[in-house]
Motif scaffolding. Structure first.
Motif, PDB file in Angstrom:
ATOM      1  N   GLN A 140       0.807  -1.023  -0.007  1.00  0.00           N
ATOM      2  CA  GLN A 140      -0.123  -0.183   0.106  1.00  0.00           C
ATOM      3  C   GLN A 140       0.879   1.381  -0.033  1.00  0.00           C
ATOM      4  O   GLN A 140       1.859   1.174   0.583  1.00  0.00           O
ATOM      5  N   LEU A 141       0.661   2.269  -0.633  1.00  0.00           N
ATOM      6  CA  LEU A 141       1.088   3.601  -0.801  1.00  0.00           C
ATOM      7  C   LEU A 141       1.532   4.276   0.588  1.00  0.00           C
ATOM      8  O   LEU A 141       2.689   4.604   0.796  1.00  0.00           O
ATOM      9  N   LYS A 142       0.694   4.000   1.447  1.00  0.00           N
ATOM     10  CA  LYS A 142       0.924   4.670   2.911  1.00  0.00           C
ATOM     11  C   LYS A 142       2.156   4.011   3.271  1.00  0.00           C
ATOM     12  O   LYS A 142       2.765   4.601   4.250  1.00  0.00           O
ATOM     13  N   GLU A 143       2.474   2.668   3.274  1.00  0.00           N
ATOM     14  CA  GLU A 143       3.713   1.994   3.812  1.00  0.00           C
ATOM     15  C   GLU A 143       4.909   2.817   3.396  1.00  0.00           C
ATOM     16  O   GLU A 143       5.951   2.735   3.862  1.00  0.00           O
ATOM     17  N   LEU A 144       5.030   3.504   2.293  1.00  0.00           N
ATOM     18  CA  LEU A 144       6.131   4.155   1.825  1.00  0.00           C
ATOM     19  C   LEU A 144       6.656   5.345   2.879  1.00  0.00           C
ATOM     20  O   LEU A 144       7.659   5.737   2.788  1.00  0.00           O
ATOM     21  N   ALA A 145       5.544   5.957   3.348  1.00  0.00           N
ATOM     22  CA  ALA A 145       5.814   6.997   4.355  1.00  0.00           C
ATOM     23  C   ALA A 145       6.609   6.620   5.201  1.00  0.00           C
ATOM     24  O   ALA A 145       7.364   7.619   6.022  1.00  0.00           O
ATOM     25  N   ASN A 146       6.974   5.288   5.774  1.00  0.00           N
ATOM     26  CA  ASN A 146       7.836   4.907   6.850  1.00  0.00           C
ATOM     27  C   ASN A 146       9.135   4.733   6.330  1.00  0.00           C
ATOM     28  O   ASN A 146      10.186   4.508   7.163  1.00  0.00           O
ATOM     29  N   LYS A 147       9.215   4.931   5.082  1.00  0.00           N
ATOM     30  CA  LYS A 147      10.710   4.406   4.525  1.00  0.00           C
ATOM     31  C   LYS A 147      11.325   5.829   4.395  1.00  0.00           C
ATOM     32  O   LYS A 147      11.113   7.021   4.187  1.00  0.00           O
ATOM     33  N   ASP A 148      12.770   5.652   5.002  1.00  0.00           N
ATOM     34  CA  ASP A 148      13.904   6.887   4.811  1.00  0.00           C
ATOM     35  C   ASP A 148      14.509   6.730   3.291  1.00  0.00           C
ATOM     36  O   ASP A 148      15.491   6.246   3.278  1.00  0.00           O
ATOM     37  N   SER A 149      13.854   7.244   2.475  1.00  0.00           N
ATOM     38  CA  SER A 149      14.278   7.138   1.052  1.00  0.00           C
ATOM     39  C   SER A 149      13.994   8.412   0.148  1.00  0.00           C
ATOM     40  O   SER A 149      13.255   9.021   0.278  1.00  0.00           O
ATOM     41  N   TRP A 150      14.836   8.459  -1.080  1.00  0.00           N
ATOM     42  CA  TRP A 150      14.303   9.551  -2.080  1.00  0.00           C
ATOM     43  C   TRP A 150      13.048   9.505  -2.472  1.00  0.00           C
ATOM     44  O   TRP A 150      12.335  10.454  -2.406  1.00  0.00           O
ATOM     45  N   LEU A 151      12.642   8.373  -2.779  1.00  0.00           N
ATOM     46  CA  LEU A 151      11.204   8.141  -3.178  1.00  0.00           C
ATOM     47  C   LEU A 151      10.193   8.545  -2.255  1.00  0.00           C
ATOM     48  O   LEU A 151       9.145   9.437  -2.767  1.00  0.00           O
ATOM     49  N   SER A 152      10.513   8.088  -0.920  1.00  0.00           N
ATOM     50  CA  SER A 152       9.547   8.531   0.178  1.00  0.00           C
ATOM     51  C   SER A 152       9.153  10.039  -0.059  1.00  0.00           C
ATOM     52  O   SER A 152       8.094  10.765   0.411  1.00  0.00           O
ATOM     53  N   ARG A 153      10.413  10.699   0.024  1.00  0.00           N
ATOM     54  CA  ARG A 153      10.418  12.275   0.119  1.00  0.00           C
ATOM     55  C   ARG A 153       9.984  12.582  -0.933  1.00  0.00           C
ATOM     56  O   ARG A 153       9.069  13.890  -0.713  1.00  0.00           O
TER      57      ARG A 153
END
Length: 297
Positions: free
Chosen positions: A279-292
């Motif tokens: 789910q897209l919301k799970e990306l918010a927990n990643k420390d990555s360029w894509l998340s930012r």
């Protein structure tokens, strides 16, 4: 057919003409009329678009309109021949015939770039095309942040050619006002190379994202992470061979908004591939360029 660019090498004019003459012989692409019925004879692209223009020790960058003349032999061999194939279908042939703008990037010496190579053109184009060529042994990060303000259906292509034992991260966070955008990101990888895609794709209308790499030899790796928002269709294919060669696809998206074709080997050859969907919301927990990028306002 007339030249699209005022100064255009003979090989490109002939190649465009051939694409027009032969395209009816190629496979049709689903719903291709959305894009092919729009004429690019109004050639909306121009050089005053914030394209990179650099000539340094490791890096050459030019608007594609200039590069087809200054790097004529290199582009004659590679433009829509090894990553995006102009003979694959009628849509690709139509795109070749009507390319009106784009960026050329050439990392031509071994070494590691000190900082990402970023290009962020602002254009109004129905057929933009970027060509990125990475020489053997290069380590690099490349970021594409194109803004396309056309309202017409648009075909936006980037093809990346990666040399042997090169290690490249390619990031894309493009924005388009088009209500029907076809976004192609294709690659060719020589043996021993690693290519990481990090793609943030937002759709204001309907969008198709077309991902592909050809892994040419052993120990070549293609790893893609993509975040999708809005109504989109995802096509992801891979080809290749060789011991230790593999491809992975990781998606972050709203399942209800995405029409997805299965991630598969295009030619049906044996190749190790894997896919994970979140789910897209799970990306918010990643420390990555894509998340930012995907969470930025």
């Amino acid at each position: 057919m007339e030249k699209i660019w005022q100064i255009e090498p003979a090989w490109l004019t002939k190649k465009r003409q051939l694409a027009v003459l032969l395209q009816s012989r190629f496979l049709s692409f689903p719903h291709q009329d959305i894009w092919t019925k729009q004429s690019s004879r109004q050639a909306q692209g121009s050089l005053d678009n914030n394209y990179l223009s650099v000539n340094e020790k490791y890096l050459t960058a030019l608007p594609l309109e200039e590069a087809v003349n200054e790097y004529s032999a290199l582009l004659q061999e590679n433009l829509m021949e090894k990553a995006v194939f102009w003979q694959d279908n009628q849509l690709n042939a139509n795109h070749l015939a009507n390319i009106d703008s784009g960026q050329f990037i050439y990392l031509h010496s071994q070494g590691e770039t000190e900082k990402p190579v970023v290009f962020s053109p602002h254009l109004k184009s129905t057929n933009s095309h970027n060509v990125i060529i990475i020489s053997a042994g290069v380590n690099a990060v490349i970021e594409e942040r194109m803004v396309n303000s056309t309202l017409l259906p648009s075909y936006e292509a980037t093809e990346i050619l990666v040399g042997a034992n090169a290690h490249v991260t390619y990031r894309q966070a493009n924005r388009s006002t088009s209500k029907n955008v076809y976004r192609t990101i294709h690659a060719y990888q020589a043996h021993g190379s690693t290519l990481n895609f990090e793609v943030a794709s937002r759709a204001h209308g309907a969008a198709t994202v077309d991902l592909y790499s050809f892994l040419d030899g052993q120990k070549s790796q293609w790893n893609t992470t993509i975040a999708l928002t809005g109504v989109q269709r995802l096509i992801a294919l891979v080809d290749g061979f060789g011991q230790g060669t593999s491809a992975t696809l990781t998606q972050y998206r709203d399942a209800k908004a995405i029409a997805e074709a299965p991630f598969k080997v295009k030619a049906g050859e044996a190749l190790a591939i894997s896919e994970d969907i979140y789910q897209l919301k799970e990306l918010a927990n990643k420390d990555s360029w894509l998340s930012r990028v995907i969470t930025a306002k």
